[in-house]
Scaffold this active site. Structure first.
Site, PDB file in Angstrom:
ATOM      1  N   GLN A 152       0.811  -1.214   0.000  1.00 58.11           N
ATOM      2  CA  GLN A 152       0.000   0.000   0.000  1.00 58.11           C
ATOM      3  C   GLN A 152       0.847   1.267   0.000  1.00 58.11           C
ATOM      4  OE1 GLN A 152      -1.623  -0.978   4.164  1.00 58.11           O
ATOM      5  NE2 GLN A 152      -1.689   1.259   4.196  1.00 58.11           N
ATOM      6  N   CYS A 158      -5.186   0.713   3.358  1.00 61.99           N
ATOM      7  CA  CYS A 158      -5.272  -0.708   3.724  1.00 61.99           C
ATOM      8  C   CYS A 158      -6.628  -1.297   3.350  1.00 61.99           C
ATOM      9  CB  CYS A 158      -5.025  -0.875   5.220  1.00 61.99           C
ATOM     10  SG  CYS A 158      -6.205   0.046   6.233  1.00 61.99           S
ATOM     11  N   HIS A 298      -6.546  -1.038  11.155  1.00 63.00           N
ATOM     12  CA  HIS A 298      -5.901  -1.627   9.974  1.00 63.00           C
ATOM     13  C   HIS A 298      -6.773  -2.760   9.421  1.00 63.00           C
ATOM     14  CE1 HIS A 298      -2.724  -2.434   7.226  1.00 63.00           C
ATOM     15  NE2 HIS A 298      -2.280  -3.539   7.794  1.00 63.00           N
TER      16      HIS A 298
END
Ligand SMILES: *[C@@H]1O[C@H](CO)[C@@H](O)[C@H](O)[C@H]1NC(C)=O
Ligand SMILES: *[C@@H]1O[C@H](CO)[C@@H](O)[C@H](O)[C@H]1NC(C)=O
Ligand SMILES: *[C@@H]1O[C@H](CO)[C@@H](O)[C@H](O)[C@H]1NC(C)=O
Length: 366
Positions: A152, A158, A298
């Site tokens: 990323q 993410c 995340h």
């Protein structure tokens, strides 16, 4: 004597092509040599030169500040790996000369208060029947159900990698073909579904966006730049659809187990804290991460599960694909403890329903 003691704390015995500097560290510990951090640093620079974020962050190149951080990481890794109560090993990776604060900033890892995962509000299901026909361990990597690990870079995207990883995986499972699909399209175009480009988003919202907006374009036609751009999808390139939108799971990890086995990889979210950044192998578990829906920062992709003996004790785990390149962790993957809502991983789980080859559907309709 000392040598054999040290042998027990090996980082890992692996033939991974990404583990050279870790093998060197292991060799130094093994042979009971003086630990030469300068040699390690030179080797680390060579091995991670193409992928280390510090190269882009520091205009003036290699410097004492970075070397100092690296040295203290090496010491931390050694003492962590000596601690027999730990269920995972740490190792060097492309983040090894960054402070934790820099890593949080680089990946834009912050709790997304404005996006509480309501994914789990539906009523509990009776899973007892489904669980009976679900094996004790399953890994989609061994069943041609996981596409390559991506990177990323410097962007809080993410959620797009988790989403695209899920869609690619479900497509691969259904059609036995790898389509490299576009994260950048989600970064640029999915704002109306409460997503925020490089400032975060949710896979469940992204699946709904894909359903309602004509499908996903390919990496080739809409390549990844890792910055917020104006939405611009080349016409005729949206080749993969998600006809059913998002299936949201409940907070039950049994639900996650059944969904992975019956349907394929599932997008999950959890809270990254400092000690996760150096993960190398084993089953990640943390005493300091939070576990509420407001803590998760995340999104990643759960691709399997199993059980491992650690110091004589069985620990259940999930196998998870990260989006920090194949240089990070265990060739881009990690294992995290299963069954205890570790780091909030049960709060926010979803998968794409009915992934479809749109090019063939279009031909069919004509
Ligand atoms: C799934 O969860 C998201 C939040 O994560 C929510 O916005 C969406 O409405 C849910 N979808 C369904 C079909 O329940
Ligand atoms: C898929 O796209 C990514 C960009 O994120 C690229 O790095 C990778 O090489 C592509 N993979 C293949 C097999 O084409
Ligand atoms: C998807 O559809 C296109 C157009 O019909 C076809 O060329 C391609 O092979 C299909 N892919 C799969 C995996 O079926």
């Amino acid at each position: 004597m000392r040598g054999s003691k040290l042998a027990a704390i090996l980082l890992i015995a692996t033939t991974s092509v990404y583990a050279n500097v870790n093998e060197e560290l292991q060799k130094m510990l093994n042979a009971n040599q003086r630990l030469d951090v300068d040699v390690l640093y030179e080797q680390w620079l060579k091995e991670f030169d193409g992928v280390r974020p510090s190269k882009r962050l520091d205009a003036r190149g290699v410097n004492q500040f970075r070397k100092g951080i690296f040295n203290s990481k090496v010491m931390n890794i050694i003492s962590h790996n000596l601690d027999k109560t730990k269920t995972f090993k740490k190792g060097l990776n492309q983040l090894s000369d960054l402070t934790a604060e820099e890593v949080y900033r680089y990946y834009n890892l912050k709790a997304q208060a404005e996006q509480v995962c309501s994914a789990t509000s539906s009523a509990a299901k009776d899973l007892s029947q489904a669980l009976k026909s679900t094996p004790e361990a399953y890994d989609w990597r061994e069943h041609n159900g996981v596409t390559p690990v991506k990177d990323q870079g410097q962007c809080g995207s993410c959620w797009t990698f988790s989403t695209v990883g899920a869609v690619e995986a479900h497509y691969l499972i259904k059609y036995h073909q790898f389509r490299n699909l576009s994260e950048q399209q989600l970064v640029d175009c999915a704002q109306n579904f409460d997503n925020h480009g490089c400032n975060g988003g949710l896979p469940s919202h992204a699946f709904e966006y894909i359903k309602d907006n004509g499908g996903l374009s390919t990496e080739q036609n809409y390549p990844y730049h890792g910055v917020d751009q104006t939405c611009n999808i080349p016409s005729g390139t949206q080749v993969v659809g998600v006809v059913g939108g998002s299936v949201n799971l409940t907070t039950s990890e049994d639900d996650l187990k059944v969904a992975i086995y019956e349907h394929g990889p599932v997008s999950i979210a959890f809270q990254v804290v400092d000690d996760f950044m150096d993960y190398h192998s084993g089953v990640y578990a943390s005493q300091v991460c939070g576990n509420g829906p407001m803590d998760v920062n995340h999104a990643v992709l759960a691709v399997g599960y199993g059980t491992e003996k650690v110091s004589g004790v069985d620990i259940d785990y999930w196998i998870v694909k990260n989006s920090w390149s194949a240089s990070w962790g265990d060739q881009g993957f990690f294992k995290i403890q299963r069954g205890v809502n570790m780091c909030g991983l049960n709060n926010c789980n979803s998968y794409p329903q009915d992934v479809l080859n749109l090019s063939s559907a279009k031909e069919f309709l004509q």
